[in-house]
Design an enzyme around this catalytic site. Structure first.
Site, short mmCIF file in Angstrom:
data_model
loop_
_atom_site.label_atom_id
_atom_site.label_comp_id
_atom_site.label_asym_id
_atom_site.label_seq_id
_atom_site.Cartn_x
_atom_site.Cartn_y
_atom_site.Cartn_z
N HIS A 8 14.88 8.59 10.02
CA HIS A 8 15.03 7.64 8.91
C HIS A 8 16.48 7.66 8.44
O HIS A 8 17.11 8.72 8.40
CB HIS A 8 14.09 8.07 7.77
CG HIS A 8 13.85 7.01 6.77
ND1 HIS A 8 14.74 6.74 5.76
CD2 HIS A 8 12.82 6.14 6.62
CE1 HIS A 8 14.25 5.75 5.04
NE2 HIS A 8 13.10 5.36 5.53
N ASP B 178 2.31 1.13 -2.81
CA ASP B 178 2.60 2.09 -3.87
C ASP B 178 4.08 2.34 -4.14
O ASP B 178 4.44 3.36 -4.73
CB ASP B 178 1.93 3.42 -3.51
CG ASP B 178 2.27 3.87 -2.09
OD1 ASP B 178 3.32 3.43 -1.58
OD2 ASP B 178 1.50 4.65 -1.51
N HIS C 51 10.21 11.59 6.38
CA HIS C 51 11.22 11.00 5.48
C HIS C 51 10.87 11.08 4.01
O HIS C 51 11.67 10.74 3.16
CB HIS C 51 11.42 9.51 5.85
CG HIS C 51 10.26 8.65 5.46
ND1 HIS C 51 9.11 8.58 6.20
CD2 HIS C 51 10.07 7.82 4.41
CE1 HIS C 51 8.26 7.75 5.62
NE2 HIS C 51 8.81 7.28 4.52
N ARG D 6 10.24 11.94 0.13
CA ARG D 6 11.02 12.69 -0.85
C ARG D 6 10.63 14.17 -0.90
O ARG D 6 11.46 15.04 -0.98
CB ARG D 6 10.78 12.12 -2.25
CG ARG D 6 11.71 11.02 -2.66
CD ARG D 6 11.49 10.73 -4.15
NE ARG D 6 12.32 9.62 -4.59
CZ ARG D 6 12.03 8.34 -4.37
NH1 ARG D 6 10.93 8.00 -3.70
NH2 ARG D 6 12.82 7.38 -4.80
N GLU E 230 -4.08 -2.93 -0.16
CA GLU E 230 -4.13 -1.47 0.09
C GLU E 230 -4.33 -0.72 -1.24
O GLU E 230 -3.56 0.16 -1.63
CB GLU E 230 -2.87 -0.97 0.81
CG GLU E 230 -3.06 0.38 1.48
CD GLU E 230 -1.79 0.91 2.13
OE1 GLU E 230 -0.86 1.31 1.43
OE2 GLU E 230 -1.74 0.93 3.39
N GLU F 132 4.76 7.74 -5.56
CA GLU F 132 3.79 6.74 -5.09
C GLU F 132 2.40 6.89 -5.71
O GLU F 132 1.73 5.90 -5.98
CB GLU F 132 3.69 6.77 -3.56
CG GLU F 132 4.93 6.24 -2.83
CD GLU F 132 5.98 7.30 -2.57
OE1 GLU F 132 5.85 8.44 -3.08
OE2 GLU F 132 6.96 7.00 -1.86
N1 UDP Z 1 8.14 2.38 12.38
C1 UDP Z 1 9.00 1.70 13.22
N2 UDP Z 1 10.04 2.40 13.81
C2 UDP Z 1 10.26 3.72 13.58
C3 UDP Z 1 9.38 4.40 12.70
C4 UDP Z 1 8.35 3.70 12.12
O1 UDP Z 1 8.83 0.51 13.47
O2 UDP Z 1 11.22 4.28 14.13
C5 UDP Z 1 7.05 1.64 11.71
C6 UDP Z 1 5.65 2.18 12.01
O3 UDP Z 1 5.06 1.51 13.09
C7 UDP Z 1 4.89 1.97 10.71
C8 UDP Z 1 5.96 1.90 9.64
O4 UDP Z 1 7.21 1.79 10.31
O5 UDP Z 1 4.19 0.75 10.71
C9 UDP Z 1 5.92 3.12 8.75
O6 UDP Z 1 6.99 3.11 7.91
P1 UDP Z 1 7.46 4.39 7.10
O7 UDP Z 1 7.08 5.62 7.83
O8 UDP Z 1 8.91 4.16 6.79
O9 UDP Z 1 6.71 4.25 5.70
P2 UDP Z 1 5.33 4.74 5.11
O10 UDP Z 1 4.24 4.18 5.96
O11 UDP Z 1 5.33 6.22 5.06
O12 UDP Z 1 5.30 4.16 3.74
#
Ligand code: UDP
Length: 366
Positions: free
Chosen positions: A243, A96, A210, A212, A118, A132
């Site tokens: 982040h 997204d 993290h 917005r 997804e 998103e």
């Molecule tokens: N992740 C990582 N290291 C970290 C934090 C998250 O490898 O310090 C991985 C986690 O395992 C997951 C992904 O990053 O698979 C999630 O990414 P993020 O939270 O940035 O994005 P979202 O899923 O919210 O789109």
């Protein structure tokens, strides 16, 4: 041989598309063109190296854009040029992000079929998560194949009038990536040193935030809750991989939020992150991917968001939606940590074979 573009931008897109890319590359039927629309920052670099993905194209969008308007203005002409040079038979986008939506939109303009990995997640609030929720609805309008991770996601697409013959319930590829990495030799030698200093009576809480919607005041309220949680019980330890977004760092660096058991650290590499997650007693997060991974590992969880498109977790009782309300976070943390509820065994995100199913379907349909 069919030419298929796989487009990715952020860390979670790379993680969730790595199993699909590997599966496509194992088949002799596909010429796979990997497009990285985002920046080769540390987060992306770490994932590309770990999953051994070498992009064929790098657009580095973040270095020249600072908001959604600029990103749109930057990416669309580049995509026009890219699609007309490569002439793919289909384009795969995931999730997204605005870049996924723009890749789908540009493909639609030149009439290349779009396959959505997804698909069907909905919070039913265009501003949570922003942008998103709207991005994924727009991708659903464009895509010709929809790979829904759960039955709930499939139902959302059916409710929107998408033909059932184009929707496939596959599980989420995040679980494929997680299971593959946890089985690997490198996982077993990557445990971060600081976990060894925790004593058995200490309770580890893993926090990430993290989105917005949480920038600014909501994140400050979350941090206030974390300080209260630590002050209420000496046995609690928090690890918060921060982040790199400056809007996140601004709040986390505030001196009022310093505490000796609040470990705000740099983002962890995927392997280390999963050692920390494995050892955690509770997860507080606004991340989509972490909600899915934590659920698959049976973790108790508080979701730091107003809405969630992963509603199935809330219904199960091991996950609660708490937003950024300080009191709610403190109270629910206490109740979750003291609850004697058994380990959660409810994992709606599949058995780790989503990518295989997706590629088999693509082979039969392309
Ligand atoms: N992740 C990582 N290291 C970290 C934090 C998250 O490898 O310090 C991985 C986690 O395992 C997951 C992904 O990053 O698979 C999630 O990414 P993020 O939270 O940035 O994005 P979202 O899923 O919210 O789109």
């Amino acid at each position: 041989m069919k030419k298929i573009v796989v487009s990715f931008d952020t860390r979670p897109e790379i993680i969730k598309l790595a199993p699909v890319i590997h599966e496509l590359e194992r088949s002799a039927k596909f010429d796979v063109v990997k497009l990285h629309t985002g920046q080769h920052d540390e987060l992306a670099e770490n994932m590309l190296n770990l999953f051994k993905i070498v992009p064929d194209y790098d657009f580095k969008s973040m270095s020249s854009t600072s908001d959604l308007f600029e990103l749109t203005e930057f990416l669309l002409p580049k995509l026009k040029e890219f699609y007309s040079a490569e002439k793919p038979d289909a384009v795969i986008v995931q999730g997204d992000t605005t870049s996924s939506y723009l890749c789908a939109l540009a493909a639609f303009y030149v009439q290349i079929p779009v396959y959505h990995v997804e698909a069907g997640l909905r919070s039913f609030d265009n501003y949570n998560p922003f942008p998103e929720e709207l991005n994924r609805k727009q991708i659903s309008n464009i895509a010709s194949l929809h790979f829904a991770p759960t039955s709930t996601a499939k139902q959302h697409l059916l409710n929107e009038g998408i033909d059932e013959s184009r929707i496939f319930e596959t599980g989420n590829t995040v679980i494929d990536a997680l299971y593959q990495i946890k089985k690997s030799d490198q996982f077993h030698v990557s445990r971060p040193e600081f976990l060894n200093s925790l004593t058995t009576d200490q309770k580890l809480i893993l926090v990430t935030a993290h989105r917005r919607e949480n920038h600014g005041k909501p994140l400050s309220k979350i941090m206030e809750a974390l300080i209260e949680i630590l002050n209420a019980d000496d046995s609690r330890v928090i690890v918060f991989p921060a982040h790199p977004n400056p809007k996140v760092r601004e709040v986390l660096n505030n001196k009022n939020f310093h505490h000796k058991r609040l470990n705000v650290i740099e983002p962890l590499d995927y392997l280390s992150f999963h050692h920390v997650l494995e050892q955690s007693d509770l997860v507080l997060t606004d991340s989509g991917g972490i909600q899915e991974e934590a659920a698959a590992l049976g973790k108790k969880m508080l979701v730091l968001r107003k809405t969630t498109e992963r509603q199935e977790l809330i219904e199960n009782g091991f996950t609660k939606l708490v937003g950024s309300d300080t009191e709610k976070i403190v109270t629910e943390t206490k109740s979750m940590l003291s609850s004697t509820k058994k380990k959660n065994t409810f994992n709606p995100y599949g058995d780790g074979n989503a990518a295989k199913k997706i590629v088999e379907i693509i082979q039969s349909r392309i």
